[in-house]
Design a protein around this motif. Structure first.
Motif, short mmCIF file in Angstrom:
data_model
loop_
_atom_site.label_atom_id
_atom_site.label_comp_id
_atom_site.label_asym_id
_atom_site.label_seq_id
_atom_site.Cartn_x
_atom_site.Cartn_y
_atom_site.Cartn_z
N MET A 94 0.76 -1.15 0.00
CA MET A 94 -0.08 0.00 0.05
C MET A 94 1.04 1.41 -0.06
O MET A 94 1.97 1.42 0.50
CB MET A 94 -0.93 -0.01 1.15
CG MET A 94 -2.12 -1.03 1.01
SD MET A 94 -2.73 -1.11 2.75
CE MET A 94 -1.78 -1.68 3.89
N SER A 95 0.45 2.33 -0.62
CA SER A 95 1.19 3.47 -0.48
C SER A 95 0.21 4.78 0.17
O SER A 95 -0.95 4.62 0.06
CB SER A 95 1.26 4.03 -2.16
OG SER A 95 0.06 4.05 -2.66
N ASN A 96 1.03 5.51 0.83
CA ASN A 96 0.51 6.32 1.75
C ASN A 96 1.35 7.68 1.66
O ASN A 96 2.35 7.67 1.23
CB ASN A 96 0.34 6.10 3.29
CG ASN A 96 -0.24 4.67 3.50
OD1 ASN A 96 -1.53 4.72 3.31
ND2 ASN A 96 0.22 3.65 3.39
N LEU A 152 -6.53 -0.36 -0.11
CA LEU A 152 -5.79 -1.32 -1.10
C LEU A 152 -5.22 -0.65 -2.19
O LEU A 152 -5.68 0.36 -2.65
CB LEU A 152 -6.53 -2.35 -1.42
CG LEU A 152 -7.25 -3.66 -0.52
CD1 LEU A 152 -8.03 -4.33 -1.04
CD2 LEU A 152 -5.91 -4.25 0.29
N ASP A 153 -4.23 -1.10 -3.05
CA ASP A 153 -3.78 -0.37 -4.15
C ASP A 153 -4.92 -0.44 -5.28
O ASP A 153 -4.87 0.69 -5.93
CB ASP A 153 -2.55 -1.22 -4.81
CG ASP A 153 -1.18 -1.01 -3.84
OD1 ASP A 153 -1.20 -0.08 -3.28
OD2 ASP A 153 -0.64 -2.16 -3.59
N VAL A 184 -15.08 -9.24 3.05
CA VAL A 184 -14.12 -10.34 3.64
C VAL A 184 -14.96 -11.04 4.72
O VAL A 184 -14.76 -12.31 4.96
CB VAL A 184 -12.80 -9.58 4.20
CG1 VAL A 184 -12.10 -10.40 4.94
CG2 VAL A 184 -12.19 -8.80 2.98
N LEU A 185 -15.44 -10.40 5.82
CA LEU A 185 -16.05 -10.93 6.74
C LEU A 185 -17.01 -11.84 6.28
O LEU A 185 -17.43 -12.87 6.93
CB LEU A 185 -16.74 -9.90 7.84
CG LEU A 185 -17.07 -10.27 9.42
CD1 LEU A 185 -15.96 -11.10 10.05
CD2 LEU A 185 -17.58 -9.08 10.11
N VAL A 186 -18.11 -11.39 5.23
CA VAL A 186 -19.34 -12.34 5.19
C VAL A 186 -18.49 -13.68 4.51
O VAL A 186 -19.02 -14.62 4.58
CB VAL A 186 -19.84 -11.52 3.93
CG1 VAL A 186 -20.84 -12.50 3.10
CG2 VAL A 186 -20.76 -10.24 4.70
N GLY A 203 -0.85 -9.91 -4.69
CA GLY A 203 -0.84 -9.38 -5.90
C GLY A 203 -2.30 -9.06 -6.33
O GLY A 203 -2.81 -7.82 -6.70
N LEU A 204 -3.26 -10.10 -6.46
CA LEU A 204 -4.54 -10.22 -6.54
C LEU A 204 -5.59 -9.48 -5.78
O LEU A 204 -6.07 -8.57 -5.94
CB LEU A 204 -5.16 -11.63 -6.90
CG LEU A 204 -4.44 -12.19 -8.22
CD1 LEU A 204 -5.01 -13.59 -8.14
CD2 LEU A 204 -4.63 -11.65 -9.42
N PHE A 205 -5.10 -9.68 -4.42
CA PHE A 205 -5.95 -9.03 -3.30
C PHE A 205 -5.76 -7.46 -3.44
O PHE A 205 -6.70 -6.69 -3.08
CB PHE A 205 -5.58 -9.70 -2.03
CG PHE A 205 -6.58 -9.07 -0.92
CD1 PHE A 205 -7.97 -9.23 -0.65
CD2 PHE A 205 -5.98 -8.44 0.06
CE1 PHE A 205 -8.67 -8.98 -0.06
CE2 PHE A 205 -6.88 -7.66 1.29
CZ PHE A 205 -8.11 -7.98 1.16
N ASN A 206 -4.61 -6.99 -3.42
CA ASN A 206 -4.18 -5.52 -3.67
C ASN A 206 -4.84 -4.92 -4.66
O ASN A 206 -5.00 -3.65 -4.94
CB ASN A 206 -2.77 -5.43 -3.53
CG ASN A 206 -2.37 -5.14 -2.17
OD1 ASN A 206 -2.60 -3.90 -1.56
ND2 ASN A 206 -1.57 -6.27 -1.60
N LEU A 207 -5.18 -5.87 -5.91
CA LEU A 207 -5.81 -5.17 -6.82
C LEU A 207 -7.32 -4.85 -6.59
O LEU A 207 -8.14 -4.21 -7.68
CB LEU A 207 -5.49 -5.82 -8.40
CG LEU A 207 -4.05 -5.73 -8.77
CD1 LEU A 207 -4.06 -6.88 -10.01
CD2 LEU A 207 -3.99 -4.14 -9.31
#
Length: 375
Positions: free
Chosen positions: A1-3, A167-168, A202-204, A157-161
């Motif tokens: 992640m970028s901040n 997320l990215d 995510v929780l569901v 990679g996929l989750f960050n997309l």
């Protein structure tokens, strides 16, 4: 992640890249321990004769994983630097890592490009690990580590997309909305709401999917999903708040936070001040030095206390408050640039003069800027 614009991380500097320190935070140790304990049973099942050595192999996987995270963050930083941004730090944390920049990306294209290279770096690593695993001896520990590296990098990679902040993919979505609407902050709000949807999803996924498949949910998976969901919800909510604050900040101008002013020379009397106020239809008056510099402003309470009979003979300097040299801002500034400029010059004075084309147009008080930001 970028901040951007977040406080410096505490930890151990283990190197430098793109002119910025690489920081290993104390929370990384917690993540390393937890992930080692999680992965150790898999290693033990794969190679039962290792015994306690399975924890050593599991820790090796954790190091490999965080090395992949570092590659992800370095990709962000190196591309950002190539696009003219200043990188302040790379940090490895309990949630993986982050890259910090001194200022936000200047354009939507830069924001999207910097965001997408991180996940792409992980997907490239996943391919490399997968190809390497094909050449490793089948059933060996090396093959296990390489397959784990491929799967973990592919997931990261996929989750960050996924299109939702923090997320990215959320950064990419924000850049897209920014490009279409011309409003960076509207993009942040939209991507923040998308991030909240992802957090709930995510929780569901952890709670509902097992039930739908007719099996009992795993407590460990539910706890981790709750933690990840909470992290995503917090980051998404922060993005929404930041977007709304940013939109309010962009509306700040000298006209909205300043007080219109006129000027008189240093040899003027209070009678001259009264005439200048009347002609300009303003309350604030700035006193100019002989070289034309804003040197003071009239204290309205002190001026009002002088009786009418004495105003023609009372010098303006008797009721003036000094404006330090340099306590001047460009009246055309707005938003963050205005706040930054006022913040810099009000270290010496709580009041600054706003000047445009060499002419005093307003007085800006730091207290008024702060009040506007709070509201």
């Amino acid at each position: 992640m970028s901040n951007s614009k977040r406080p410096g991380s505490q930890g151990w500097v283990i190197g430098r890249a793109a002119g910025a320190p690489i920081i290993l935070t104390p929370t990384w140790g917690l993540a390393a321990v937890v992930l080692t304990l999680v992965f150790a049973p898999t290693v033990d099942a794969w190679a039962p004769r290792l015994g306690a050595g399975s924890y050593v192999v599991a820790f090796g996987f954790v190091v490999l994983l965080f090395g992949s995270v570092l590659v992800h963050e370095l990709a962000h930083g190196l591309v950002a630097r190539a696009r003219g941004q200043h990188v302040e730090e790379f940090a490895l944390t309990v949630w993986g890592g982050h890259t910090t920049f001194s200022r936000p990306a200047p354009t939507a294209a830069t924001s999207a490009l910097v965001a997408v290279v991180g996940p792409l770096a992980n997907l490239a690593l996943a391919l490399v690990f997968w190809l390497a695993a094909q050449t490793a001896p089948a059933g060996g520990l090396l093959a296990l580590l390489l397959f784990a590296g491929a799967i973990s990098n592919g997931f990261v990679g996929l989750f960050n997309l996924v299109p939702g902040l923090p997320l990215d993919g959320g950064q990419i979505l924000q850049a897209g909305v920014w490009q279409v609407t011309g409003d960076r902050h509207k993009g942040a709000v939209a991507a923040g709401w998308a991030g909240r949807v992802v957090a709930i999803g995510v929780l569901v996924w952890a709670l509902v999917v097992p039930v739908a498949q007719g099996r009992q949910g795993d407590l460990f998976s539910v706890v981790w999903a709750a933690l990840i969901g909470a992290f995503l919800w917090s980051g998404a909510s922060a993005a929404i708040a930041s977007g709304r604050t940013g939109r309010s900040l962009d509306r700040l101008t000298v006209e909205s936070v300043g007080r219109r002013a006129t000027w008189v020379s240093a040899d003027a009397t209070l009678a001259d001040v009264d005439r200048a106020r009347g002609l300009a239809q303003v309350d604030e008056v700035v006193v100019l030095s002989p070289d034309g510099r804003p040197a003071a402003y009239v204290d309205q309470a002190a001026s009002a206390a002088v009786p009418p009979a004495h105003r023609a003979v009372t010098p303006v300097t008797a009721v003036a408050v000094v404006i330090p040299v340099g306590a001047v801002v460009d009246a055309r500034l707005r938003g963050a640039d205005l706040v930054r400029a006022v913040g810099q010059v009000t270290r010496a004075s709580g009041v600054v003069a706003a000047v445009q084309d060499g002419r005093v147009t307003a007085i800006v008080r730091a207290a008024d800027v702060i009040a506007a930001l709070r509201s």
